[in-house]
Structure formats: structure tokens, C-alpha cells
Motif scaffolding. Structure first.
Motif, PDB file in Angstrom:
ATOM      1  N   VAL A 100      -6.328  24.390   9.943  1.00  0.00           N
ATOM      2  CA  VAL A 100      -6.011  24.986   8.642  1.00  0.00           C
ATOM      3  C   VAL A 100      -6.489  26.438   8.610  1.00  0.00           C
ATOM      4  O   VAL A 100      -7.634  26.734   8.947  1.00  0.00           O
ATOM      5  CB  VAL A 100      -6.665  24.193   7.491  1.00  0.00           C
ATOM      6  CG1 VAL A 100      -6.293  24.819   6.142  1.00  0.00           C
ATOM      7  CG2 VAL A 100      -6.236  22.727   7.532  1.00  0.00           C
ATOM      8  N   TYR A 101      -5.587  27.336   8.215  1.00  0.00           N
ATOM      9  CA  TYR A 101      -5.894  28.767   8.155  1.00  0.00           C
ATOM     10  C   TYR A 101      -5.365  29.324   6.836  1.00  0.00           C
ATOM     11  O   TYR A 101      -4.684  28.618   6.076  1.00  0.00           O
ATOM     12  CB  TYR A 101      -5.240  29.501   9.332  1.00  0.00           C
ATOM     13  CG  TYR A 101      -3.716  29.485   9.271  1.00  0.00           C
ATOM     14  CD1 TYR A 101      -2.995  30.583   8.782  1.00  0.00           C
ATOM     15  CD2 TYR A 101      -2.988  28.366   9.686  1.00  0.00           C
ATOM     16  CE1 TYR A 101      -1.615  30.564   8.707  1.00  0.00           C
ATOM     17  CE2 TYR A 101      -1.608  28.336   9.623  1.00  0.00           C
ATOM     18  CZ  TYR A 101      -0.924  29.441   9.128  1.00  0.00           C
ATOM     19  OH  TYR A 101       0.442  29.412   9.048  1.00  0.00           O
ATOM     20  N   ARG A 102      -5.673  30.573   6.553  1.00  0.00           N
ATOM     21  CA  ARG A 102      -5.128  31.226   5.364  1.00  0.00           C
ATOM     22  C   ARG A 102      -3.958  32.120   5.778  1.00  0.00           C
ATOM     23  O   ARG A 102      -4.087  32.915   6.712  1.00  0.00           O
ATOM     24  CB  ARG A 102      -6.206  32.051   4.656  1.00  0.00           C
ATOM     25  CG  ARG A 102      -7.296  31.190   4.036  1.00  0.00           C
ATOM     26  CD  ARG A 102      -8.163  31.974   3.064  1.00  0.00           C
ATOM     27  NE  ARG A 102      -9.219  31.129   2.507  1.00  0.00           N
ATOM     28  CZ  ARG A 102      -9.056  30.302   1.484  1.00  0.00           C
ATOM     29  NH1 ARG A 102      -7.872  30.223   0.885  1.00  0.00           N
ATOM     30  NH2 ARG A 102     -10.051  29.560   1.041  1.00  0.00           N
ATOM     31  N   ASP A 103      -2.819  31.961   5.089  1.00  0.00           N
ATOM     32  CA  ASP A 103      -1.652  32.774   5.424  1.00  0.00           C
ATOM     33  C   ASP A 103      -1.840  34.189   4.882  1.00  0.00           C
ATOM     34  O   ASP A 103      -2.900  34.528   4.328  1.00  0.00           O
ATOM     35  CB  ASP A 103      -0.365  32.125   4.902  1.00  0.00           C
ATOM     36  CG  ASP A 103      -0.305  32.071   3.376  1.00  0.00           C
ATOM     37  OD1 ASP A 103      -1.159  32.682   2.699  1.00  0.00           O
ATOM     38  OD2 ASP A 103       0.614  31.409   2.852  1.00  0.00           O
ATOM     39  N   LYS A 123      -9.336  21.382   4.274  1.00  0.00           N
ATOM     40  CA  LYS A 123      -9.864  22.708   3.932  1.00  0.00           C
ATOM     41  C   LYS A 123      -9.736  23.604   5.170  1.00  0.00           C
ATOM     42  O   LYS A 123      -9.497  23.128   6.284  1.00  0.00           O
ATOM     43  CB  LYS A 123     -11.322  22.607   3.491  1.00  0.00           C
ATOM     44  CG  LYS A 123     -12.273  22.096   4.540  1.00  0.00           C
ATOM     45  CD  LYS A 123     -13.687  21.987   3.985  1.00  0.00           C
ATOM     46  CE  LYS A 123     -14.677  21.534   5.054  1.00  0.00           C
ATOM     47  NZ  LYS A 123     -14.348  20.229   5.629  1.00  0.00           N
ATOM     48  N   VAL A 124      -9.889  24.901   4.947  1.00  0.00           N
ATOM     49  CA  VAL A 124      -9.798  25.860   6.047  1.00  0.00           C
ATOM     50  C   VAL A 124     -10.783  25.485   7.145  1.00  0.00           C
ATOM     51  O   VAL A 124     -11.957  25.218   6.887  1.00  0.00           O
ATOM     52  CB  VAL A 124     -10.085  27.290   5.539  1.00  0.00           C
ATOM     53  CG1 VAL A 124     -10.155  28.272   6.710  1.00  0.00           C
ATOM     54  CG2 VAL A 124      -9.010  27.731   4.548  1.00  0.00           C
ATOM     55  N   GLY A 125     -10.265  25.429   8.378  1.00  0.00           N
ATOM     56  CA  GLY A 125     -11.079  25.061   9.526  1.00  0.00           C
ATOM     57  C   GLY A 125     -10.868  23.628   9.981  1.00  0.00           C
ATOM     58  O   GLY A 125     -11.191  23.289  11.128  1.00  0.00           O
ATOM     59  N   ASP A 126     -10.335  22.772   9.106  1.00  0.00           N
ATOM     60  CA  ASP A 126     -10.050  21.388   9.493  1.00  0.00           C
ATOM     61  C   ASP A 126      -8.877  21.356  10.476  1.00  0.00           C
ATOM     62  O   ASP A 126      -8.026  22.258  10.484  1.00  0.00           O
ATOM     63  CB  ASP A 126      -9.696  20.536   8.269  1.00  0.00           C
ATOM     64  CG  ASP A 126     -10.907  20.230   7.407  1.00  0.00           C
ATOM     65  OD1 ASP A 126     -12.039  20.480   7.868  1.00  0.00           O
ATOM     66  OD2 ASP A 126     -10.723  19.758   6.266  1.00  0.00           O
TER      67      ASP A 126
END
Length: 246
Positions: A100-103, A123-126
Motif C-alpha cells: 500500500v502506497y500513497r498515489d 494501511k500504508v506499508g501493508d
């Protein structure tokens, strides 16, 4: 993007596509077996000794007529679902990320451009598996398909026209193809102006900036809509030493 990053991105897309093809082949095999079983059952019922009894006519069981080929004839959008070729093109365009990252807009994203929802419990990083990425892709495609059907109403479409519109909705979201946000597209749809629809499939900006990736994606989307051309339009460069880059 470095050569290594491009190679890694390509490998992840190819692996996802391989898994999608295996899944599709397995589903086709199961459907084929089910159709064969139904046909045999119908045949047995027709030949049953009790089929003609007391002057009654045996029940008639016929195989359903083959569906109209939507690559040759326009059909009601309600009869259509995204083709396998379009699923693979979507994976190529969006890429595959198992973490999971932020676009570019800051939203948590994973898989094939899947916007993470609270129900996903991520969540971000999963990290997720390829199978989860495919499940997210199929779910998001179903939402995009329904959005396209609402958008076009009773306008008949070829398979590839439907595919291109699904790619548009998948890329920009249903809200951005509304009458307020995309008035020319909606006018063209209401007028049955297919060339006008094709002209409105461009989408070049992300977070307010023009992006080359979206320019190429728009070209590909328009080529799919008008010519059923699903190939990647990005230029391929070959150096003197024989190295390939895009």
C-alpha cells in the motif's frame, strides 16, 4: 523511471496477467463442463420412456442461441462486461503494487490502482497477494462497468467501445464523467455521436499537472474505442548496443 524499476514493474504486471489468465481458463473449463452436463441432461429427458405418455408431447429442450458477437455488432451495454484484453491493458496502464502506497493525490492505493477503503482494513506499508490484487481489480471493474451502463443508457456499443469507456471511468472515477464535469462527452452520448465520444476520451492531468503516462493512456483508450487496438502506443527505443527502453 530507471531500467531496473521498469523491469520490475513489467515483471509484476506479467505475473498478474499470467495468474488472471489461469483463473479465466479455469472458469471457462468449469462453465464448459456445466454446459455439457446440462446438454446431456436435456438429451436424457427427451429420450426418457416416459416422455411420450398418454399422447403427451415430450418437453422440448433446446440449446440457447449463441450470443451476438459484440466485436462485430453494437449491443445494449447491459449485455457487456469487460474483455480479458481490457483487463490486461488496465494492469499494464495502472501497474501492480503489492504494498500500500500513497498515489500522486495522497490517497492510499494498492494492487492495480485500487483506492484503499476502510473496509479493506489496510494501511500504508501493508502488503497483499497477487490474488488479492486480482480480487480488487475485478471488484473495481464491476463498479466501473455499472457506471458506464448508467452513463450510456440505451446507447448500443461494440465490445471495444464499452472497454474504452470502462477504462475511462476506472481511471478518472464516475464523478468526472458526469454532465457537470464532462458535458461534451454526455452530449455526444445523447446524440449517438461515436466520434464525438472518442474525442472526449482524453485525460492528461494528475494532481493538476500534465502526465506523459496519461497522454499515452488516452491515446490507447481512443485507439481501443475506435479501432479495437489494445496495444501499448508508447514508443520503444533501441540503443546502438541493442538495449530496449520505453
Amino acid at each position: 523511471m530507471s531500467k531496473l524499476a521498469r523491469w520490475m514493474r513489467g515483471e509484476m504486471v506479467r505475473e498478474l496477467v499470467r495468474r488472471m489468465r489461469r483463473k479465466s481458463k479455469s472458469l471457462d473449463n468449469r462453465r464448459g463442463k456445466r454446459k455439457t452436463a446440462l446438454a446431456l441432461s436435456a438429451g436424457i429427458m427427451a429420450l426418457s420412456p416416459g416422455a411420450v405418455e398418454y399422447g403427451r408431447q415430450a418437453p422440448t429442450h433446446t440449446v440457447a442461441e449463441a450470443a451476438i458477437d459484440a466485436m462485430k455488432y453494437r449491443v445494449d451495454a447491459d449485455q457487456l462486461s469487460v474483455s480479458e484484453a481490457m483487463k490486461e491493458a488496465l494492469a499494464e496502464e495502472e501497474g501492480v503494487m503489492l504494498t500500500v502506497y500513497r498515489d500522486v493525490a495522497g490517497y492510499p492505493t494498492v494492487g492495480v490502482g485500487h483506492l484503499v477503503r476502510p473496509a479493506d482494513n489496510l494501511k500504508v506499508g501493508d502488503t497483499i497477494t497477487y490474488e488479492q490484487a486480482i480480487a480488487f481489480l475485478e471488484k473495481d471493474i464491476r463498479h466501473a462497468e455499472e457506471a458506464v451502463k448508467r452513463l450510456v443508457g440505451d446507447l448500443p456499443l461494440y465490445q471495444y467501445e464499452f472497454d474504452a469507456l470502462v477504462d475511462l471511468v476506472y481511471n478518472v472515477g464516475e464523478g468526472n464523467v458526469s454532465e457537470d464535469k464532462s458535458p461534451k462527452l454526455n452530449v455526444a452520448i445523447k446524440a449517438g455521436d461515436y466520434q464525438g465520444i472518442a474525442d472526449e476520451l482524453r485525460y492528461h492531468t494528475a494532481a493538476g499537472s500534465k502526465a506523459n503516462g496519461l497522454i499515452y493512456r488516452s491515446e490507447r483508450r481512443q485507439a481501443i474505442f475506435t479501432d479495437a487496438a489494445y496495444g501499448d502506443p508508447r514508443p520503444i527505443e533501441i540503443s546502438v548496443s541493442g538495449e530496449v527502453s520505453a
